[in-house]
Motif scaffolding. Structure first.
Motif, PDB file in Angstrom:
ATOM      1  N   THR A   5       0.833  -1.194   0.000  1.00  0.00           N
ATOM      2  CA  THR A   5       0.000   0.000   0.000  1.00  0.00           C
ATOM      3  C   THR A   5       0.866   1.242   0.000  1.00  0.00           C
ATOM      4  N   LEU A   6       1.900   1.232   0.848  1.00  0.00           N
ATOM      5  CA  LEU A   6       2.777   2.383   0.928  1.00  0.00           C
ATOM      6  C   LEU A   6       3.524   2.581  -0.376  1.00  0.00           C
ATOM      7  N   ASN A   7       4.054   1.498  -0.964  1.00  0.00           N
ATOM      8  CA  ASN A   7       4.764   1.620  -2.230  1.00  0.00           C
ATOM      9  C   ASN A   7       3.847   2.183  -3.302  1.00  0.00           C
ATOM     10  N   PHE A   8       2.613   1.683  -3.369  1.00  0.00           N
ATOM     11  CA  PHE A   8       1.665   2.196  -4.352  1.00  0.00           C
ATOM     12  C   PHE A   8       1.361   3.656  -4.057  1.00  0.00           C
ATOM     13  N   SER A   9       1.088   3.974  -2.787  1.00  0.00           N
ATOM     14  CA  SER A   9       0.786   5.352  -2.410  1.00  0.00           C
ATOM     15  C   SER A   9       1.976   6.254  -2.708  1.00  0.00           C
ATOM     16  N   PHE A  10       3.162   5.797  -2.346  1.00  0.00           N
ATOM     17  CA  PHE A  10       4.363   6.585  -2.560  1.00  0.00           C
ATOM     18  C   PHE A  10       4.590   6.826  -4.039  1.00  0.00           C
ATOM     19  N   LEU A  11       4.433   5.779  -4.846  1.00  0.00           N
ATOM     20  CA  LEU A  11       4.622   5.939  -6.289  1.00  0.00           C
ATOM     21  C   LEU A  11       3.570   6.869  -6.880  1.00  0.00           C
ATOM     22  N   SER A  12       2.349   6.753  -6.393  1.00  0.00           N
ATOM     23  CA  SER A  12       1.281   7.633  -6.875  1.00  0.00           C
ATOM     24  C   SER A  12       1.599   9.083  -6.540  1.00  0.00           C
ATOM     25  N   ILE A  13       2.050   9.302  -5.323  1.00  0.00           N
ATOM     26  CA  ILE A  13       2.363  10.667  -4.908  1.00  0.00           C
ATOM     27  C   ILE A  13       3.552  11.197  -5.690  1.00  0.00           C
ATOM     28  N   LEU A  14       4.560  10.359  -5.911  1.00  0.00           N
ATOM     29  CA  LEU A  14       5.706  10.811  -6.706  1.00  0.00           C
ATOM     30  C   LEU A  14       5.295  11.192  -8.119  1.00  0.00           C
ATOM     31  N   LEU A  15       4.364  10.435  -8.695  1.00  0.00           N
ATOM     32  CA  LEU A  15       3.863  10.771 -10.023  1.00  0.00           C
ATOM     33  C   LEU A  15       3.164  12.125  -9.999  1.00  0.00           C
ATOM     34  N   ILE A  16       2.312  12.318  -9.014  1.00  0.00           N
ATOM     35  CA  ILE A  16       1.600  13.595  -8.893  1.00  0.00           C
ATOM     36  C   ILE A  16       2.592  14.726  -8.676  1.00  0.00           C
ATOM     37  N   LEU A  17       3.571  14.464  -7.813  1.00  0.00           N
ATOM     38  CA  LEU A  17       4.572  15.495  -7.535  1.00  0.00           C
ATOM     39  C   LEU A  17       5.351  15.865  -8.784  1.00  0.00           C
ATOM     40  N   SER A  18       5.670  14.882  -9.602  1.00  0.00           N
ATOM     41  CA  SER A  18       6.421  15.183 -10.824  1.00  0.00           C
ATOM     42  C   SER A  18       5.586  16.026 -11.777  1.00  0.00           C
ATOM     43  N   LEU A  19       4.283  15.829 -11.772  1.00  0.00           N
ATOM     44  CA  LEU A  19       3.418  16.638 -12.620  1.00  0.00           C
ATOM     45  C   LEU A  19       3.406  18.096 -12.175  1.00  0.00           C
ATOM     46  N   PHE A  20       3.512  18.299 -10.850  1.00  0.00           N
ATOM     47  CA  PHE A  20       3.495  19.651 -10.311  1.00  0.00           C
ATOM     48  C   PHE A  20       4.874  20.300 -10.266  1.00  0.00           C
ATOM     49  N   SER A  21       5.913  19.537 -10.581  1.00  0.00           N
ATOM     50  CA  SER A  21       7.275  20.047 -10.412  1.00  0.00           C
ATOM     51  C   SER A  21       7.560  21.278 -11.264  1.00  0.00           C
ATOM     52  N   ASN A  22       6.879  21.410 -12.359  1.00  0.00           N
ATOM     53  CA  ASN A  22       7.093  22.575 -13.220  1.00  0.00           C
ATOM     54  C   ASN A  22       6.022  23.638 -13.012  1.00  0.00           C
ATOM     55  N   SER A  23       5.373  23.597 -11.863  1.00  0.00           N
ATOM     56  CA  SER A  23       4.265  24.525 -11.629  1.00  0.00           C
ATOM     57  C   SER A  23       4.730  25.930 -11.288  1.00  0.00           C
ATOM     58  N   GLY A  24       6.034  26.121 -11.117  1.00  0.00           N
ATOM     59  CA  GLY A  24       6.545  27.461 -10.874  1.00  0.00           C
ATOM     60  C   GLY A  24       6.489  27.881  -9.431  1.00  0.00           C
ATOM     61  N   CYS A  25       6.241  26.972  -8.507  1.00  0.00           N
ATOM     62  CA  CYS A  25       6.211  27.316  -7.098  1.00  0.00           C
ATOM     63  C   CYS A  25       7.617  27.594  -6.616  1.00  0.00           C
ATOM     64  N   SER A  26       7.777  28.655  -5.900  1.00  0.00           N
ATOM     65  CA  SER A  26       9.085  29.035  -5.392  1.00  0.00           C
ATOM     66  C   SER A  26       9.396  28.284  -4.113  1.00  0.00           C
ATOM     67  N   SER A  27      10.633  27.791  -3.999  1.00  0.00           N
ATOM     68  CA  SER A  27      11.024  27.099  -2.785  1.00  0.00           C
ATOM     69  C   SER A  27      11.257  28.088  -1.649  1.00  0.00           C
ATOM     70  N   ASP A  28      11.395  29.383  -1.985  1.00  0.00           N
ATOM     71  CA  ASP A  28      11.592  30.422  -0.977  1.00  0.00           C
ATOM     72  C   ASP A  28      10.275  30.855  -0.343  1.00  0.00           C
ATOM     73  N   GLU A  29       9.195  30.444  -0.935  1.00  0.00           N
ATOM     74  CA  GLU A  29       7.876  30.830  -0.451  1.00  0.00           C
ATOM     75  C   GLU A  29       7.659  30.295   0.963  1.00  0.00           C
ATOM     76  N   LYS A  30       7.178  31.172   1.839  1.00  0.00           N
ATOM     77  CA  LYS A  30       6.897  30.747   3.208  1.00  0.00           C
ATOM     78  C   LYS A  30       5.546  30.056   3.244  1.00  0.00           C
ATOM     79  N   PRO A  31       5.450  28.974   4.028  1.00  0.00           N
ATOM     80  CA  PRO A  31       4.161  28.288   4.134  1.00  0.00           C
ATOM     81  C   PRO A  31       3.137  29.183   4.831  1.00  0.00           C
ATOM     82  N   PRO A  32       1.877  28.993   4.517  1.00  0.00           N
ATOM     83  CA  PRO A  32       0.828  29.766   5.197  1.00  0.00           C
ATOM     84  C   PRO A  32       0.834  29.472   6.696  1.00  0.00           C
ATOM     85  N   GLU A  33       0.250  30.376   7.435  1.00  0.00           N
ATOM     86  CA  GLU A  33       0.128  30.192   8.882  1.00  0.00           C
ATOM     87  C   GLU A  33      -0.624  28.888   9.169  1.00  0.00           C
ATOM     88  N   HIS A  34      -0.271  28.217  10.219  1.00  0.00           N
ATOM     89  CA  HIS A  34      -0.868  26.954  10.666  1.00  0.00           C
ATOM     90  C   HIS A  34      -0.466  25.752   9.805  1.00  0.00           C
TER      91      HIS A  34
END
Length: 124
Positions: A5-34
């Motif tokens: 389950t974890l391997n499947f979940s992890f692979l699924s999340i990695l796939l989703i993450l790779s799709l968002f990797s070019n989304s232009g989000c800055s790593s310097d961006e501070k997370p929202p409060e909470h």
């Protein structure tokens, strides 16, 4: 069972993450409060994956029964970490939009599960 389950979940999340990797989000961006820390998220996600495994191992015939038990386990997790479900969901959404950070979180999740398996001499 959790390993599959974890391997499947992890692979699924990695796939989703790779799709968002070019989304232009800055790593310097501070997370929202909470926003929960990466360590908090890793601990919570570890417990959630273990809870999924526990419910799966019960092999209940009724999906409703499985969901009831899983929801109870999740409620216990929220209490354990003193986390509001809204803060968790918002944090999860934030980290999903920051794939490098989410990948770091899941590296921690994998390590935590490995430690539990070794400590208990079991396969989760």
């Amino acid at each position: 069972m959790i390993r599959r389950t974890l391997n499947f979940s992890f692979l699924s999340i990695l796939l989703i993450l790779s799709l968002f990797s070019n989304s232009g989000c800055s790593s310097d961006e501070k997370p929202p409060e909470h926003t929960l820390s990466q360590e908090q998220m890793a601990s919570i996600l570890t417990d959630i994956h273990v809870a999924e495994s526990r419910v799966t191992r019960l092999q209940l015939r009724s999906l409703d029964s499985s969901l009831l038990i899983f929801n109870k386990l999740k409620t216990d997790i929220w209490k354990k970490y003193k986390v509001d479900t809204l803060d968790y969901r918002n944090s999860y959404s934030y980290y999903m939009m920051h794939p490098k950070q989410m990948a770091q979180i899941y590296e921690k999740v994998n390590k935590k599960i490995e430690i539990r398996e070794k400590a208990n001499n079991i396969k989760l």
